[in-house]
Design a protein around this motif. Structure first.
Motif, mmCIF file in Angstrom:
data_model
loop_
_atom_site.group_PDB
_atom_site.id
_atom_site.type_symbol
_atom_site.label_atom_id
_atom_site.label_comp_id
_atom_site.label_asym_id
_atom_site.label_seq_id
_atom_site.Cartn_x
_atom_site.Cartn_y
_atom_site.Cartn_z
ATOM 1 N N ASP A 66 0.852 -1.187 0.000
ATOM 2 C CA ASP A 66 0.000 0.000 0.000
ATOM 3 C C ASP A 66 0.887 1.236 0.000
ATOM 4 N N GLN A 138 -3.850 12.062 7.058
ATOM 5 C CA GLN A 138 -5.236 12.149 7.516
ATOM 6 C C GLN A 138 -6.184 12.125 6.324
ATOM 7 N N GLY A 139 -7.299 11.426 6.487
ATOM 8 C CA GLY A 139 -8.333 11.445 5.470
ATOM 9 C C GLY A 139 -8.166 10.451 4.339
ATOM 10 N N VAL A 140 -7.080 9.679 4.317
ATOM 11 C CA VAL A 140 -6.880 8.675 3.267
ATOM 12 C C VAL A 140 -7.498 7.362 3.738
ATOM 13 N N TRP A 141 -8.342 6.786 2.902
ATOM 14 C CA TRP A 141 -8.934 5.499 3.238
ATOM 15 C C TRP A 141 -7.882 4.420 3.066
ATOM 16 N N ILE A 142 -7.573 3.727 4.152
ATOM 17 C CA ILE A 142 -6.581 2.660 4.128
ATOM 18 C C ILE A 142 -7.281 1.381 4.573
ATOM 19 N N PRO A 143 -7.729 0.584 3.603
ATOM 20 C CA PRO A 143 -8.448 -0.637 3.959
ATOM 21 C C PRO A 143 -7.531 -1.698 4.546
ATOM 22 N N ASP A 144 -8.144 -2.639 5.231
ATOM 23 C CA ASP A 144 -7.434 -3.802 5.728
ATOM 24 C C ASP A 144 -6.792 -4.511 4.531
#
Length: 154
Positions: A66, A138-144
């Motif tokens: 990622d 901040q604010g970045v979508w970091i999925p599993d």
């Protein structure tokens, strides 16, 4: 649309053989056309291979990389060739996983990087290796990463 013809890429758009080892591999970066916008790019490598540096036996991993890029993006063909260069490279799981992260950092200078190396069992013990560089913006979508823990025959 950005003009990538002037980026001096040596592999994209050209025939390029897989390097014999990771040290000889060239990992290329291109300008990020969305620089200034934070987003996550994920590279999933479900069939990564290397070899044990002691026995020469093959090792297999599922890698999830990622990246929150800054001014540069990793060029995916060069990444594929770089990862393929490990196929006959002898190194421990931890070394492979961290070396991949460090090469990406050196090539593209991302804002944030996370790699999960989910290695299949060797000697009955699965080894998972995790490395992170920087703080997630901040604010970045970091999925599993979505890789289930090893459960053997269940």
């Amino acid at each position: 649309m950005s003009d990538y013809s002037q980026t001096n890429l040596s592999q994209l758009g050209h025939a390029a053989a897989a390097p014999d080892n990771p040290e000889d591999a060239v990992l290329e970066a291109v300008p990020n056309p969305q620089a200034g916008t934070d987003f996550l790019a994920r590279f999933t490598v479900p069939e990564f291979t290397s070899v044990c540096p002691v026995t020469g036996q093959p090792d297999f991993a599922h890698l999830v990389i990622d990246i929150v890029p800054d001014a540069l993006l990793i060029e995916s063909k060069s990444l594929k060739l770089y990862l393929t260069s490990f196929r006959n490279h002898g190194a421990f799981h931890e070394d492979c996983t961290v070396a991949i992260a460090q090469k990406i950092i050196a090539a593209a200078h991302p804002k944030w990087l996370r790699i999960g190396g989910y290695w299949f069992p060797r000697g009955g013990i699965p080894i998972d290796v995790f490395y992170q560089y920087g703080d997630a913006p901040q604010g970045v979508w970091i999925p599993d990463q979505g890789v289930s823990p090893y459960r053997g025959r269940g």
